[in-house]
Scaffold this active site. Structure first.
Site, PDB file in Angstrom:
ATOM      1  N   GLY A  36       0.841  -1.207   0.000  1.00 41.64           N
ATOM      2  CA  GLY A  36       0.000   0.000   0.000  1.00 41.64           C
ATOM      3  C   GLY A  36       0.873   1.253   0.000  1.00 41.64           C
ATOM      4  N   HIS A  37       1.866   1.281   0.899  1.00 43.23           N
ATOM      5  CA  HIS A  37       2.778   2.436   0.948  1.00 43.23           C
ATOM      6  C   HIS A  37       3.561   2.560  -0.358  1.00 43.23           C
ATOM      7  CE1 HIS A  37       2.676   1.316   5.381  1.00 43.23           C
ATOM      8  NE2 HIS A  37       2.249   2.568   5.393  1.00 43.23           N
ATOM      9  N   GLY A 148      -3.197   7.418   1.358  1.00 45.47           N
ATOM     10  CA  GLY A 148      -3.981   6.275   0.893  1.00 45.47           C
ATOM     11  C   GLY A 148      -5.459   6.436   1.230  1.00 45.47           C
ATOM     12  N   ASP A 151      -7.339   5.200   4.717  1.00 39.27           N
ATOM     13  CA  ASP A 151      -7.618   6.122   5.819  1.00 39.27           C
ATOM     14  C   ASP A 151      -8.452   7.271   5.247  1.00 39.27           C
ATOM     15  OD1 ASP A 151      -5.948   4.999   8.110  1.00 39.27           O
ATOM     16  OD2 ASP A 151      -4.520   5.052   6.459  1.00 39.27           O
TER      17      ASP A 151
HETATM   18  O1  PAF Z   1      -1.564   7.326   7.821  1.00 39.93           O
HETATM   19  C1  PAF Z   1      -0.539   7.314   8.536  1.00 39.93           C
HETATM   20  O2  PAF Z   1       0.318   6.433   8.444  1.00 39.93           O
HETATM   21  C2  PAF Z   1      -0.322   8.426   9.547  1.00 39.93           C
HETATM   22  O3  PAF Z   1      -1.516   8.809  10.133  1.00 39.93           O
HETATM   23  C3  PAF Z   1       0.432   9.644   8.969  1.00 39.93           C
HETATM   24  C4  PAF Z   1      -0.361  10.324   7.878  1.00 39.93           C
HETATM   25  C5  PAF Z   1       1.773   9.200   8.417  1.00 39.93           C
HETATM   26  C6  PAF Z   1       0.678  10.664  10.068  1.00 39.93           C
HETATM   27  O4  PAF Z   1       1.434  10.136  11.111  1.00 39.93           O
END
Ligand code: PAF
Length: 273
Positions: A36-37, A148, A151
């Site tokens: 995903g990342h 993403g 969230d």
């Molecule tokens: O979605 C996340 O991983 C976190 O909420 C973020 C946006 C990196 C902020 O810490």
């Protein structure tokens, strides 16, 4: 690939790159990177960023006192390798102490979209998210930042923060990446036992089937199917996809969001209709 730990050093480098005409993309993460990342990094590349800055920081301020801050999975070495492989040009690994100096006392609060859904169940969560993301924007000077869709509420809250505080950048929201089973990818999936992982699939399966033949037709029925699959539902809600205001009848322009516990693990997923 550059590696920074000190906020000032990242800021100086990004400022210089920007002055030299580079298009900068920021991909904020809490690490333990998964597909995903990596899809967010690839999206930044696809959009022509010259510099792709990935931040890896488990932000203490967005966790409640009884949440999983301490046990949140971390693996710096693997994250670095994955960033390099996916095409990041800089990685920012700050420590809590250099992100939040002694007597840190300024926070960013979004007061509309954060009220319901996860915001109602995790008090202070979006205040922590907005604060750290605002700091990252000030450090990286991005032309755009990629988040993403998993969230969903977070992405809407951040878009509102950018609009209301006049941050000069664009927010890109990339589609949810799923495991083969349909389970939305999340660093927290690592908490699931093999049996829980099977149970957790009910979330995406029921969300995708919602409204179709054989799927739940109402939110109450959707909730019931999840409970029947052995999940403890935190919420099942239908909201306007932009304003996040509750909607009784799911239809085009709405988003259905689910948060549910599978064992001790809280999972979230959503579907825009
Ligand atoms: O979605 C996340 O991983 C976190 O909420 C973020 C946006 C990196 C902020 O810490």
């Amino acid at each position: 690939m550059k590696i920074f730990q000190e906020p000032q050093k990242l800021q100086k480098w990004c400022r210089a790159r920007k002055l030299a005409g580079a298009k900068i993309a920021l991909v904020p993460t809490m690490g333990y990177l998964h597909d995903g990342h990596l899809s967010l990094i690839r999206e930044a590349k696809r959009r022509g960023a010259d510099e792709i800055v990935v931040s890896v920081f488990v932000n203490p301020v967005q966790f409640g006192p009884n949440e999983d801050y301490e046990k949140y999975p971390r693996d710096e070495k693997a994250d670095l390798a994955k960033c390099r492989e996916a095409g990041a040009t800089a990685v920012f690994f700050p420590t809590p102490a250099n992100m939040y100096l002694d007597r840190h006392s300024v926070y960013v609060n979004e007061e509309d979209l954060s009220k319901g859904l996860c915001g109602a169940r995790r008090p202070g969560h979006f205040r922590g998210v907005c604060t750290v993301v605002a700091k990252l924007f000030n450090l990286a000077h991005p032309d755009f930042a990629v988040f993403g869709q998993k969230d969903y509420q977070q992405a809407q809250v951040i878009k509102r923060m950018v609009r209301d505080l006049n941050f000069d950048l664009k927010i890109v929201v990339a589609p949810i990446v799923r495991e083969e089973s349909g389970l939305a990818r999340s660093s927290r999936n690592t908490y699931l036992s093999p049996e829980e992982r099977e149970r957790a699939v009910a979330i995406s399966r029921n969300l995708m089937a919602f409204g179709s033949k054989g799927g739940a037709k109402t939110l109450a029925a959707l909730r019931k199917s999840l409970e029947k699959a052995g999940l403890v539902v935190d919420y099942v809600e239908c909201v306007d996809a932009e304003t996040l205001e509750p909607r009784k009848t799911p239809k085009k322009g709405c988003c259905i969001l689910v948060a549910a516990y599978c064992g001790k693990t809280r999972l979230i997923d959503n579907r825009v209709l």
